[in-house]
Design a protein around this motif. Structure first.
Motif, PDB file in Angstrom:
ATOM      1  N   THR A   1       0.856  -1.183   0.000  1.00 30.69           N
ATOM      2  CA  THR A   1       0.000   0.000   0.000  1.00 30.69           C
ATOM      3  C   THR A   1       0.889   1.229   0.000  1.00 30.69           C
ATOM      4  N   LYS A   2       0.288   2.367  -0.131  1.00 28.77           N
ATOM      5  CA  LYS A   2       1.038   3.627  -0.074  1.00 28.77           C
ATOM      6  C   LYS A   2       0.885   4.285   1.291  1.00 28.77           C
ATOM      7  N   MET A   3       0.478   3.498   2.282  1.00 31.80           N
ATOM      8  CA  MET A   3       0.280   4.042   3.624  1.00 31.80           C
ATOM      9  C   MET A   3       1.621   4.353   4.270  1.00 31.80           C
ATOM     10  N   SER A   4       1.629   5.383   5.096  1.00 33.57           N
ATOM     11  CA  SER A   4       2.831   5.710   5.855  1.00 33.57           C
ATOM     12  C   SER A   4       2.963   4.738   7.024  1.00 33.57           C
ATOM     13  N   MET A   5       4.168   4.639   7.560  1.00 32.30           N
ATOM     14  CA  MET A   5       4.384   3.788   8.739  1.00 32.30           C
ATOM     15  C   MET A   5       3.473   4.248   9.876  1.00 32.30           C
ATOM     16  N   HIS A   6       3.325   5.540  10.045  1.00 38.98           N
ATOM     17  CA  HIS A   6       2.461   6.079  11.096  1.00 38.98           C
ATOM     18  C   HIS A   6       1.024   5.576  10.938  1.00 38.98           C
ATOM     19  N   ASP A   7       0.505   5.628   9.725  1.00 42.92           N
ATOM     20  CA  ASP A   7      -0.868   5.167   9.487  1.00 42.92           C
ATOM     21  C   ASP A   7      -1.011   3.663   9.695  1.00 42.92           C
ATOM     22  N   VAL A   8      -0.008   2.908   9.268  1.00 40.15           N
ATOM     23  CA  VAL A   8      -0.046   1.457   9.462  1.00 40.15           C
ATOM     24  C   VAL A   8      -0.046   1.126  10.956  1.00 40.15           C
ATOM     25  N   ILE A   9       0.802   1.802  11.705  1.00 41.61           N
ATOM     26  CA  ILE A   9       0.850   1.564  13.151  1.00 41.61           C
ATOM     27  C   ILE A   9      -0.488   1.914  13.797  1.00 41.61           C
ATOM     28  N   LYS A  10      -1.078   3.010  13.367  1.00 34.37           N
ATOM     29  CA  LYS A  10      -2.372   3.399  13.943  1.00 34.37           C
ATOM     30  C   LYS A  10      -3.440   2.349  13.670  1.00 34.37           C
ATOM     31  N   ILE A  11      -3.529   1.880  12.418  1.00 35.52           N
ATOM     32  CA  ILE A  11      -4.599   0.918  12.124  1.00 35.52           C
ATOM     33  C   ILE A  11      -4.328  -0.463  12.711  1.00 35.52           C
ATOM     34  N   THR A  12      -3.078  -0.723  13.116  1.00 37.35           N
ATOM     35  CA  THR A  12      -2.777  -2.033  13.706  1.00 37.35           C
ATOM     36  C   THR A  12      -2.614  -1.980  15.232  1.00 37.35           C
ATOM     37  N   SER A  13      -2.746  -0.802  15.822  1.00 37.60           N
ATOM     38  CA  SER A  13      -2.625  -0.714  17.277  1.00 37.60           C
ATOM     39  C   SER A  13      -3.786   0.072  17.891  1.00 37.60           C
ATOM     40  N   PHE A  14      -3.898   1.354  17.562  1.00 37.98           N
ATOM     41  CA  PHE A  14      -4.951   2.156  18.185  1.00 37.98           C
ATOM     42  C   PHE A  14      -6.346   1.710  17.767  1.00 37.98           C
ATOM     43  N   ASN A  15      -6.560   1.511  16.479  1.00 38.93           N
ATOM     44  CA  ASN A  15      -7.900   1.135  16.016  1.00 38.93           C
ATOM     45  C   ASN A  15      -8.398  -0.169  16.638  1.00 38.93           C
ATOM     46  N   PRO A  16      -7.572  -1.244  16.686  1.00 45.67           N
ATOM     47  CA  PRO A  16      -8.055  -2.457  17.365  1.00 45.67           C
ATOM     48  C   PRO A  16      -8.326  -2.231  18.851  1.00 45.67           C
ATOM     49  N   ALA A  17      -7.476  -1.434  19.510  1.00 44.63           N
ATOM     50  CA  ALA A  17      -7.698  -1.143  20.936  1.00 44.63           C
ATOM     51  C   ALA A  17      -9.031  -0.418  21.122  1.00 44.63           C
ATOM     52  N   LYS A  18      -9.294   0.522  20.237  1.00 44.45           N
ATOM     53  CA  LYS A  18     -10.568   1.258  20.313  1.00 44.45           C
ATOM     54  C   LYS A  18     -11.739   0.319  20.041  1.00 44.45           C
ATOM     55  N   TYR A  19     -11.585  -0.558  19.066  1.00 43.83           N
ATOM     56  CA  TYR A  19     -12.649  -1.485  18.703  1.00 43.83           C
ATOM     57  C   TYR A  19     -13.061  -2.375  19.878  1.00 43.83           C
ATOM     58  N   ILE A  20     -12.079  -2.789  20.692  1.00 48.23           N
ATOM     59  CA  ILE A  20     -12.409  -3.655  21.836  1.00 48.23           C
ATOM     60  C   ILE A  20     -12.497  -2.863  23.147  1.00 48.23           C
TER      61      ILE A  20
END
Length: 87
Positions: A28-47
């Motif tokens: 993807t063209k995602m930045s490392m920052h965005d990848v980290i967010k969707i793989t850490s903060f978003n799952p934490a928020k989801y649960i």
């Protein structure tokens, strides 16, 4: 044929966390920052644990993975304590 309800038939197609991050960076063209967010903060928020996990902030659990530039796991912190160290 893969049966999604049969763990034995799907267990080997799953990617671990670091492989998933590598996949996102490489395909993807995602930045490392965005990848980290969707793989850490978003799952934490989801649960509903984003007050304790998912980002680095004072008062949070301090569960961290430290990786090198090849995405090899170097160190793991769990609640601020080193639980794995390859150095």
């Amino acid at each position: 044929t893969i049966n999604p309800n049969d763990y034995e038939s799907v267990k080997n197609i799953e990617l671990g966390y670091l492989d998933s991050v590598k996949n996102m960076i490489n395909h993807t063209k995602m930045s490392m920052h965005d990848v980290i967010k969707i793989t850490s903060f978003n799952p934490a928020k989801y649960i509903c644990v984003e007050k304790r996990k998912g980002s680095i902030e004072v008062g949070k659990d301090a569960d961290l993975l430290i990786i090198n530039s090849n995405f090899d796991l170097v160190r793991v912190y769990c609640k601020g304590n080193i639980t794995y160290d390859s150095i």
